[in-house]
Design a protein around this motif. Structure first.
Motif, PDB file in Angstrom:
ATOM      1  N   ALA A  75      14.290  21.114  12.318  1.00 32.08           N
ATOM      2  CA  ALA A  75      14.609  19.745  11.910  1.00 32.08           C
ATOM      3  C   ALA A  75      13.811  18.731  12.724  1.00 32.08           C
ATOM      4  O   ALA A  75      13.283  17.751  12.186  1.00 32.08           O
ATOM      5  CB  ALA A  75      16.109  19.493  12.062  1.00 32.08           C
ATOM      6  N   HIS A  76      13.716  18.938  14.018  1.00 36.04           N
ATOM      7  CA  HIS A  76      12.966  18.025  14.874  1.00 36.04           C
ATOM      8  C   HIS A  76      11.467  18.081  14.570  1.00 36.04           C
ATOM      9  O   HIS A  76      10.782  17.047  14.596  1.00 36.04           O
ATOM     10  CB  HIS A  76      13.226  18.333  16.345  1.00 36.04           C
ATOM     11  CG  HIS A  76      14.520  17.785  16.852  1.00 36.04           C
ATOM     12  ND1 HIS A  76      14.679  16.470  17.245  1.00 36.04           N
ATOM     13  CD2 HIS A  76      15.737  18.372  17.014  1.00 36.04           C
ATOM     14  CE1 HIS A  76      15.927  16.273  17.636  1.00 36.04           C
ATOM     15  NE2 HIS A  76      16.582  17.413  17.503  1.00 36.04           N
ATOM     16  N   LEU A  77      10.953  19.266  14.298  1.00 34.45           N
ATOM     17  CA  LEU A  77       9.534  19.390  13.952  1.00 34.45           C
ATOM     18  C   LEU A  77       9.229  18.619  12.668  1.00 34.45           C
ATOM     19  O   LEU A  77       8.250  17.875  12.593  1.00 34.45           O
ATOM     20  CB  LEU A  77       9.160  20.864  13.811  1.00 34.45           C
ATOM     21  CG  LEU A  77       9.134  21.673  15.112  1.00 34.45           C
ATOM     22  CD1 LEU A  77       9.060  23.168  14.806  1.00 34.45           C
ATOM     23  CD2 LEU A  77       7.958  21.253  15.999  1.00 34.45           C
ATOM     24  N   LEU A  78      10.074  18.795  11.655  1.00 33.14           N
ATOM     25  CA  LEU A  78       9.876  18.066  10.402  1.00 33.14           C
ATOM     26  C   LEU A  78       9.943  16.560  10.620  1.00 33.14           C
ATOM     27  O   LEU A  78       9.165  15.795  10.030  1.00 33.14           O
ATOM     28  CB  LEU A  78      10.935  18.488   9.380  1.00 33.14           C
ATOM     29  CG  LEU A  78      10.654  19.737   8.554  1.00 33.14           C
ATOM     30  CD1 LEU A  78      11.824  20.012   7.625  1.00 33.14           C
ATOM     31  CD2 LEU A  78       9.365  19.574   7.751  1.00 33.14           C
ATOM     32  N   ASP A  79      10.875  16.158  11.466  1.00 30.07           N
ATOM     33  CA  ASP A  79      11.021  14.731  11.751  1.00 30.07           C
ATOM     34  C   ASP A  79       9.764  14.163  12.402  1.00 30.07           C
ATOM     35  O   ASP A  79       9.479  12.968  12.297  1.00 30.07           O
ATOM     36  CB  ASP A  79      12.228  14.519  12.666  1.00 30.07           C
ATOM     37  CG  ASP A  79      12.643  13.060  12.760  1.00 30.07           C
ATOM     38  OD1 ASP A  79      12.779  12.421  11.705  1.00 30.07           O
ATOM     39  OD2 ASP A  79      12.814  12.573  13.891  1.00 30.07           O
ATOM     40  N   ARG A  80       8.998  15.043  13.045  1.00 25.87           N
ATOM     41  CA  ARG A  80       7.759  14.650  13.709  1.00 25.87           C
ATOM     42  C   ARG A  80       6.522  14.906  12.836  1.00 25.87           C
ATOM     43  O   ARG A  80       5.393  14.752  13.286  1.00 25.87           O
ATOM     44  CB  ARG A  80       7.619  15.424  15.016  1.00 25.87           C
ATOM     45  CG  ARG A  80       8.597  14.986  16.099  1.00 25.87           C
ATOM     46  CD  ARG A  80       8.164  13.697  16.718  1.00 25.87           C
ATOM     47  NE  ARG A  80       9.046  13.261  17.808  1.00 25.87           N
ATOM     48  CZ  ARG A  80       8.748  12.254  18.628  1.00 25.87           C
ATOM     49  NH1 ARG A  80       7.616  11.584  18.470  1.00 25.87           N
ATOM     50  NH2 ARG A  80       9.578  11.885  19.577  1.00 25.87           N
ATOM     51  N   GLY A  81       6.748  15.330  11.599  1.00 27.55           N
ATOM     52  CA  GLY A  81       5.627  15.574  10.705  1.00 27.55           C
ATOM     53  C   GLY A  81       4.929  16.899  10.923  1.00 27.55           C
ATOM     54  O   GLY A  81       3.784  17.091  10.482  1.00 27.55           O
TER      55      GLY A  81
END
Length: 453
Positions: free
Chosen positions: A24-30
């Motif tokens: 989730a955090h990776l996706l939030d960072r693109g």
């Protein structure tokens, strides 16, 4: 790292709480994640203790980036001040989160090896510029490779429980007695499991949250009609002190403190005999097939019908063997993190939140997170894992200021001088910090036949 390499996904090993939060955090960072889960569903390990209630509230078990990802789907966050079971956590949060991630999560995909492309652990040349290669084995026997710009290992420690032997090795006869030994808190609502322990004498080896839970469960069973005669023998490697039962009312996680108090109540009521200063060396069978625990000092305890070993967990590092990991020689945790979580020194919430700096290794862009990051240390909380992966994702996105910023305050246990407690149902046996009473067997607070204080 080349431009081609940076376009690769970040491989996340494990679709448990920390692994899914990392995605989730990776996706939030693109950044594109690829989550590889050995089990058939999200939270496979959590689903093995569906009957155990966590001592963290829902408000402490939902990662902020994950909640942000779930919100557009109509997902409703459970009441923040309530306590889920492992089953609740898996079904109401982990699986919905994995479903949102969709094809970024692959099930029945066990990671069997991680290395640098074209570089074993010996080779230095251009090592940091090569992508990672991850070997995957599927349940149907098919093998494949995936390439990654970074690897986040959130596979946990659930699959590798520690043995009964006080030396860290299996006790002599432990494997031969496997049919009478369990390494998990029993689900006494399951009729078959209940029948296994009802009316029986069971040894519980361990001194952490899982041992407390098992003692309380067995005491509750003893109070029922079908469980009459159920008795526990609680095996501790040290003596009983003021911190043995945890922080009680002083614990800033009330349910965690209540676990120890429940165990104390069970012992005080006479449903368990405590054997202190006992270090298991061997497990033998008597003429009736019952199990006899033999201590390193030669003592032989009265026979029991079953043994529940709750002495903690340890990380499986075999599939990371081609990577250059910097691990503490005692805890098998990252070198910079180990002094902060050493159970010989930390048990009262003194471990401050940490991130990419403490979790880095000589091998660039590989991280152990979640329970696995703690190695053999027994103080892990889910919210700690969420902070870890937030920091790592920020670092991989090039936002070093956010990576080094602390965004979490951990609750104190209210205990000093003993082993800490896990959020997930792990039990930490004593690993040092002083020994107390000489070997003894006692019944604590057995029902009194007369008055007294």
């Amino acid at each position: 790292m080349s431009e081609t390499t940076t376009e690769l996904p970040v491989v996340v090993i494990g679709a448990g709480p920390a692994g899914l939060a990392a995605a989730a955090h990776l996706l939030d960072r693109g950044i594109t994640p690829l989550v590889l889960e050995a089990g058939p569903l999200a939270g496979a390990a959590v689903r093995e203790w569906t009957h155990v209630r966590l001592f963290s509230r829902w408000g402490e078990l939902v990662d902020p980036a994950a909640e942000k990802l779930l919100a557009p789907t109509g997902w409703v966050k459970p009441a923040e001040d309530t306590y889920p079971t492992g089953g609740d956590w898996a079904e109401r949060y982990l699986q919905p989160l994995a479903d949102v991630l969709g094809e970024r999560v692959r099930y029945r995909a066990r990671v069997t090896g991680v290395s640098r492309t074209g570089r074993d652990r010996i080779v230095d040349a251009d090592r940091d510029t090569q992508p990672f290669v991850v070997h995957i084995e599927h349940t149907n026997g098919r093998e494949e490779r995936a390439f990654a710009r970074a690897v986040i290992d959130a596979s946990g420690t659930w699959s590798t429980p520690s043995p009964a032997g006080a030396s860290g090795l299996a006790a002599l006869g432990e494997k031969a007695a496997a049919d009478r030994i369990a390494y998990r808190v029993p689900d006494l609502k399951d009729p078959a499991v209940r029948a296994r322990y009802a009316g029986k004498r069971t040894a519980v080896i361990g001194s952490g949250a899982s041992a407390f839970t098992a003692l309380a469960y067995l005491a509750d069973l003893a109070k029922t009609d079908d469980g009459a005669g159920t008795k526990a023998l609680w095996i501790l490697r040290r003596g009983i002190s003021g911190s043995t039962f945890g922080g009680g009312d002083a614990d800033q996680l009330p349910a965690r403190g209540a676990l120890g108090l429940a165990a104390k109540t069970a012992v005080d009521a006479g449903y368990a005999d405590a054997v202190t200063g006992f270090r298991t060396d061997a497990i033998e069978r008597d003429a009736d097939g019952r199990l006899v625990l033999v201590g390193e000092d030669g003592r032989r305890l009265d026979a029991v019908d079953e043994v529940i070993v709750l002495t903690g967990f340890r990380p499986d590092l075999t599939f990371l063997d081609e990577l250059r990991l910097g691990l503490d020689e005692r805890l098998q945790a990252p070198v910079a993190l180990a002094p902060l979580i050493d159970p010989n020194q930390h048990s009262c919430g003194t471990v401050y939140p940490h991130g990419v700096n403490e979790l880095s290794h000589p091998e660039k862009d590989v991280y152990l997170v979640g329970m696995k990051s703690y190695g053999r240390a027994p103080t892990f909380l889910a919210m700690t894992g969420y902070e870890q992966v937030r920091s790592i994702a920020a670092h991989l996105a090039g936002d070093q200021e956010a990576a080094e910023r602390v965004e979490l305050t951990l609750p104190e246990t209210g205990v000093c001088g003993g082993a800490g407690l896990f959020d997930e149902p792990a039990a930490a046996e004593e690993t040092g910090g002083g020994c107390c009473a000489a070997p003894a067997t006692l019944t604590i607070g057995a029902p009194a036949s007369s008055g007294g204080c």
